[in-house]
Design an enzyme around this catalytic site. Structure first.
Site: not given
Ligand code: DGL
Length: 269
Positions: A12-13, A75, A154, A188, A190
């Site tokens: 993931d990012s 992600c 984050e 997402c 997150h």
């Molecule tokens: N968690 C990621 C997603 O599902 C990336 C979010 C990001 O880095 O902008 O899209």
């Protein structure tokens, strides 16, 4: 039955993909995992699809060098921009998050109105519209880009008392309420961190987290490829990041439900 002890690679990012690691550990506790958080480049959601594809290839190469048997793209942004290109180039199973979440949403909606909140790049790709309609062709899909959410997650601002978070959610969810959706995809990885806040703000709506929805697809794929790890031993997880290791270690526990302080290594890629 053979047992494939090679690790599953997950990327993931940043921190969000740890919600997928948590789900893998719960459902497939014997699997070994190598996790890569590309924290140097977080958020992916405001990058171009070309940039993200470059990151996705680099992340995949790193994980392949660690001997992974399959890749879970934890992600939505990387999945919606790059999964097709990755699957064309690599011969190992590559599982994304968008299609499984879309399938779940299509199965859950009664009024055929599905909302999606996701990063700007995911929304711009149209991936959720295509995926939901591939399961339910006459479904209306309303997507809202939510650029403020990943930086807030984050930064750990995920509580009801964090007004920046609740204001941002109000801004993104109000138009979806007005459309009369009965199902909302958290598009997402997150976003599960503020699941309870969304649940409270959207009473009576089906809330579908994207990352954990991919678990059955990952399991089925590994099973069909004879790649499951049947060992009795609890799996091990290695954590790598491209950015700052200590910050990731301190905050990772929130996503994973167990502390990873001091266990995060710097990825050299
Ligand atoms: N968690 C990621 C997603 O599902 C990336 C979010 C990001 O880095 O902008 O899209």
């Amino acid at each position: 039955m053979s047992s494939d002890t090679r690790p599953i690679g997950v990327f993931d990012s940043g921190l969000g993909g740890l919600t997928v690691v948590k789900a893998i550990l719960e459902k497939m506790p014997c699997e070994n995992i190598v996790y890569l958080g590309d924290s140097l480049n977080v958020p992916y959601g405001d990058k171009t699809s070309g940039q993200i594809t470059e990151f996705a290839f680099r992340n995949t190469e790193f994980l392949l060098k660690k001997g992974v048997k399959a890749i879970a793209i934890a992600c939505n942004t990387a999945d919606s921009t790059s999964k097709g290109k990755l699957t064309q180039c690599y011969d190992i199973p590559i599982i994304g998050v968008v299609s499984p979440a879309a399938e779940k949403a299509a199965g859950a909606t009664k009024n055929k109105k599905v909302g999606v909140i996701a990063t700007a790049t995911t929304v711009g790709s149209g991936a959720y519209e295509r995926a939901v309609r591939s399961y339910l062709s006459d479904c209306l899909v309303f997507s809202v880009a939510a650029p403020k959410l990943v930086p807030l997650v984050e930064a750990g601002k995920i509580h009801k008392s964090d007004t920046e978070m609740t204001d941002a959610l109000e801004e993104y969810l109000t138009p979806l309420k007005e459309k009369g959706i009965d199902t909302l995809v958290l598009g997402c990885t997150h976003y599960p961190l503020f699941y309870d806040l969304v649940k409270e703000m959207m009473p009576g709506i089906n809330i579908i987290p994207s990352g954990t929805s991919s678990l059955p697809s990952l399991y089925e794929k590994l099973l069909s490829e004879d790649m499951l790890n049947f060992s009795e031993k609890k799996g091990e997880v290695e954590f790598y990041v491209t950015g700052e290791t200590s910050y990731f270690g301190e905050h990772g526990g929130l996503f994973l439900g167990t502390s990873i302080e001091g266990k995060v290594k710097k990825a050299v890629i």
